[in-house]
Design a protein around this motif. Structure first.
Motif, PDB file in Angstrom:
ATOM      1  N   CYS A  64       5.159   3.735  -6.626  1.00 51.21           N
ATOM      2  CA  CYS A  64       3.726   3.513  -6.799  1.00 51.21           C
ATOM      3  C   CYS A  64       3.333   3.788  -8.250  1.00 51.21           C
ATOM      4  O   CYS A  64       3.670   4.845  -8.789  1.00 51.21           O
ATOM      5  CB  CYS A  64       2.965   4.444  -5.855  1.00 51.21           C
ATOM      6  SG  CYS A  64       1.176   4.411  -6.078  1.00 51.21           S
TER       7      CYS A  64
ATOM      8  N   LYS B 134       0.860  -1.178   0.000  1.00 52.36           N
ATOM      9  CA  LYS B 134       0.000   0.000   0.000  1.00 52.36           C
ATOM     10  C   LYS B 134       0.901   1.233   0.000  1.00 52.36           C
ATOM     11  O   LYS B 134       1.777   1.372   0.848  1.00 52.36           O
ATOM     12  CB  LYS B 134      -0.902  -0.009   1.221  1.00 52.36           C
ATOM     13  CG  LYS B 134      -1.906   1.112   1.246  1.00 52.36           C
ATOM     14  CD  LYS B 134      -2.850   0.957   2.421  1.00 52.36           C
ATOM     15  CE  LYS B 134      -3.896   2.040   2.404  1.00 52.36           C
ATOM     16  NZ  LYS B 134      -4.835   1.893   3.517  1.00 52.36           N
TER      17      LYS B 134
ATOM     18  N   GLU C 164      -3.254   0.464  -3.442  1.00 49.40           N
ATOM     19  CA  GLU C 164      -2.703  -0.862  -3.185  1.00 49.40           C
ATOM     20  C   GLU C 164      -2.317  -1.518  -4.493  1.00 49.40           C
ATOM     21  O   GLU C 164      -3.075  -1.501  -5.455  1.00 49.40           O
ATOM     22  CB  GLU C 164      -3.723  -1.709  -2.425  1.00 49.40           C
ATOM     23  CG  GLU C 164      -3.939  -1.207  -1.010  1.00 49.40           C
ATOM     24  CD  GLU C 164      -4.734  -2.182  -0.161  1.00 49.40           C
ATOM     25  OE1 GLU C 164      -4.593  -3.400  -0.361  1.00 49.40           O
ATOM     26  OE2 GLU C 164      -5.471  -1.705   0.706  1.00 49.40           O
TER      27      GLU C 164
END
Length: 69
Positions: A34, A2, A9
């Motif tokens: 991410c 996460k 996520e």
């Protein structure tokens, strides 16, 4: 995993390009960026951040319990 920045996520093992390749540590870089926001997350720090968040939550609960004074 996460993302600590945006909360997205994702599965870091399925990313094609885990890092940014901009730091010069191409083979040793442990950051996982991410796919949503690009923030560099460190997998080895996950447990430490989880511990800190639990501790912060306990402290918040403790403050609520002592508001009657």
């Amino acid at each position: 995993m996460k993302c600590r920045m945006c909360g997205f996520e994702f599965d870091e093992t399925k990313l094609e390009n885990r890092g940014c390749c901009g730091c010069g540590k191409h083979s040793n870089c442990s950051q996982v960026h991410c796919p949503n926001c690009g923030f560099g997350n460190h997998p080895e720090l996950e447990e430490e951040f989880e511990f800190i968040n639990k501790l912060k939550n306990r402290l918040k609960i403790g403050k609520k319990d002592t508001n009657y004074l």
